[in-house]
Design a protein around this motif. Structure first.
Motif, short mmCIF file in Angstrom:
data_model
loop_
_atom_site.label_atom_id
_atom_site.label_comp_id
_atom_site.label_asym_id
_atom_site.label_seq_id
_atom_site.Cartn_x
_atom_site.Cartn_y
_atom_site.Cartn_z
N SER A 65 0.84 -1.20 0.00
CA SER A 65 0.00 0.00 0.00
C SER A 65 0.87 1.24 0.00
O SER A 65 1.81 1.35 0.79
N LEU B 49 -3.05 4.13 3.09
CA LEU B 49 -4.47 3.82 3.14
C LEU B 49 -5.05 4.36 4.45
O LEU B 49 -4.47 4.19 5.52
N SER C 129 -9.84 5.67 1.99
CA SER C 129 -9.12 6.61 1.13
C SER C 129 -7.75 6.01 0.86
O SER C 129 -7.07 5.56 1.78
N GLU D 27 -5.20 3.28 -1.37
CA GLU D 27 -5.20 2.01 -2.11
C GLU D 27 -4.40 0.96 -1.37
O GLU D 27 -3.41 1.27 -0.68
N SER E 273 -3.21 -3.40 -2.10
CA SER E 273 -3.25 -4.57 -2.98
C SER E 273 -2.82 -5.80 -2.20
O SER E 273 -1.82 -5.77 -1.47
N VAL F 45 -7.41 -5.78 -5.41
CA VAL F 45 -7.07 -4.36 -5.23
C VAL F 45 -8.27 -3.62 -4.63
O VAL F 45 -9.39 -3.74 -5.13
N ARG G 287 -9.58 0.24 -3.78
CA ARG G 287 -9.34 1.67 -4.03
C ARG G 287 -10.50 2.46 -3.43
O ARG G 287 -11.66 2.15 -3.70
N ASP H 120 -12.02 6.51 -2.11
CA ASP H 120 -11.93 7.97 -2.09
C ASP H 120 -13.09 8.47 -1.23
O ASP H 120 -14.22 8.56 -1.69
N ALA I 96 -16.05 2.02 -1.90
CA ALA I 96 -14.68 1.79 -2.37
C ALA I 96 -14.74 0.60 -3.33
O ALA I 96 -15.47 -0.36 -3.10
N THR I 97 -13.99 0.67 -4.43
CA THR I 97 -14.04 -0.39 -5.42
C THR I 97 -13.09 -1.52 -5.05
O THR I 97 -12.01 -1.30 -4.46
#
Length: 299
Positions: A187, A190, A202, A204, A206, A228, A230, A232, A239-240
């Motif tokens: 990361s 994060l 907020s 990222e 992985s 992953v 991600r 915001d 968050a995706t």
């Protein structure tokens, strides 16, 4: 009026006042002393209580932190054999299937931590020789109805790596799959916020799974994969989450969102050409079969 006469009259007024109260002058002095002594005793008692509370906080046992972690994770992450204090301690991290579960899996090394005040929050420093890359640092900031945790980037953005077999402690389906391989978390930074029961991200992070294998597949290696996250927080709670295959005979893919306090994810798994027979049992376990595909659904 002479000075002597004024002094006599003042003395007479004092004696009259003492007579009205029913106390002698010496008795009133004793009462004043008693009140002063009682007040001093109360302040002394309060000081002892404050001192005891301060000592209790400073020397709070590490077992209290272990209990808090177990409660927050539904007893799925346990800090066993906790030693030291909340502020400077160590423990063995164990993954468990939750209350009543007989499944448990421990890491080979002790997790060591230090917690100290930093501004209006707390700074956490953690080390574990087997699994963490150097010293991992995080900043925790409490607030009214909210709390945030900032994971600070470390060396090459790598947080740590763990044996995939550790997941078997979580119970079904991990104990059936008996995965092999390595988990690696990276990361660049994060932030996780808990706001009135909702979670916001907020930054990222992985999670890579390298050289995965499973006892329910006849192949030596299934492949390597990347998950992953991600987020915001300025755009809302969502968050995706994306899953992709880096390489391998087992092809995994999917998309999802972390909304509020839960994950919604839809993905699929299927075998690469020529690997269908070797992966048939595995595909039956990890999702709902639809022909050659296995559909993965969470939330």
């Amino acid at each position: 009026m002479s000075i002597v006469t004024a002094a006599l009259r003042t003395r007479e007024r004092q004696q009259a006042r003492f007579a009205r109260t029913g106390f002698a002058e010496s008795t009133l002095a004793e009462l004043a002393w008693q009140r002063t002594r009682d007040a001093a005793g109360r302040w002394s008692g309060a000081g002892l209580v404050v001192g005891a509370l301060a000592g209790l906080i400073v020397f709070a046992p590490a077992a209290w932190l272990a209990a808090a972690v177990a409660s927050a994770t539904g007893q799925r992450l346990l800090l066993t054999d906790a030693r030291g204090t909340v502020w400077n301690g160590s423990a063995l991290p164990v993954l468990s299937g939750g209350p009543g579960s007989r499944d448990a899996s421990a890491l080979p090394g002790r997790l060591e931590w230090q917690i100290g005040w930093r501004g209006l929050g707390l700074e956490l420093r953690a080390r574990q020789s087997c699994c963490l890359r150097g010293e991992v640092r995080a900043f925790v900031k409490p607030g009214f109805g909210r709390m945030s945790l900032l994971l600070l980037p470390g060396e090459s953005n790598t947080v740590g790596q763990w044996p995939t077999a550790w997941l078997s402690g979580l119970g079904t389906p991990w104990n059936t799959l008996q995965l092999g391989g390595t988990l690696r978390l990276t990361s660049p930074g994060l932030t996780v916020e808990w706001v009135q029961g909702r979670v916001r991200f907020s930054g990222e992070a992985s999670l890579d799974v390298a050289n995965a294998s499973s006892r329910v597949a006849t192949l030596d290696t299934l492949g390597s994969y990347r998950l992953v996250l991600r987020g915001d927080a300025a755009r809302g709670d969502a968050a995706t989450v994306s899953l992709l295959t880096v390489e391998g005979a087992l092809r995994l893919s999917g998309q999802g969102e972390w909304v509020g306090s839960g994950l919604r994810f839809r993905g699929e798994a299927q075998a690469a050409e020529g690997s269908e027979t070797a992966l048939n049992n595995l595909l039956n376990i990890i999702g709902r079969r639809q022909g050659a595909r296995s559909v993965i659904s969470i939330g």
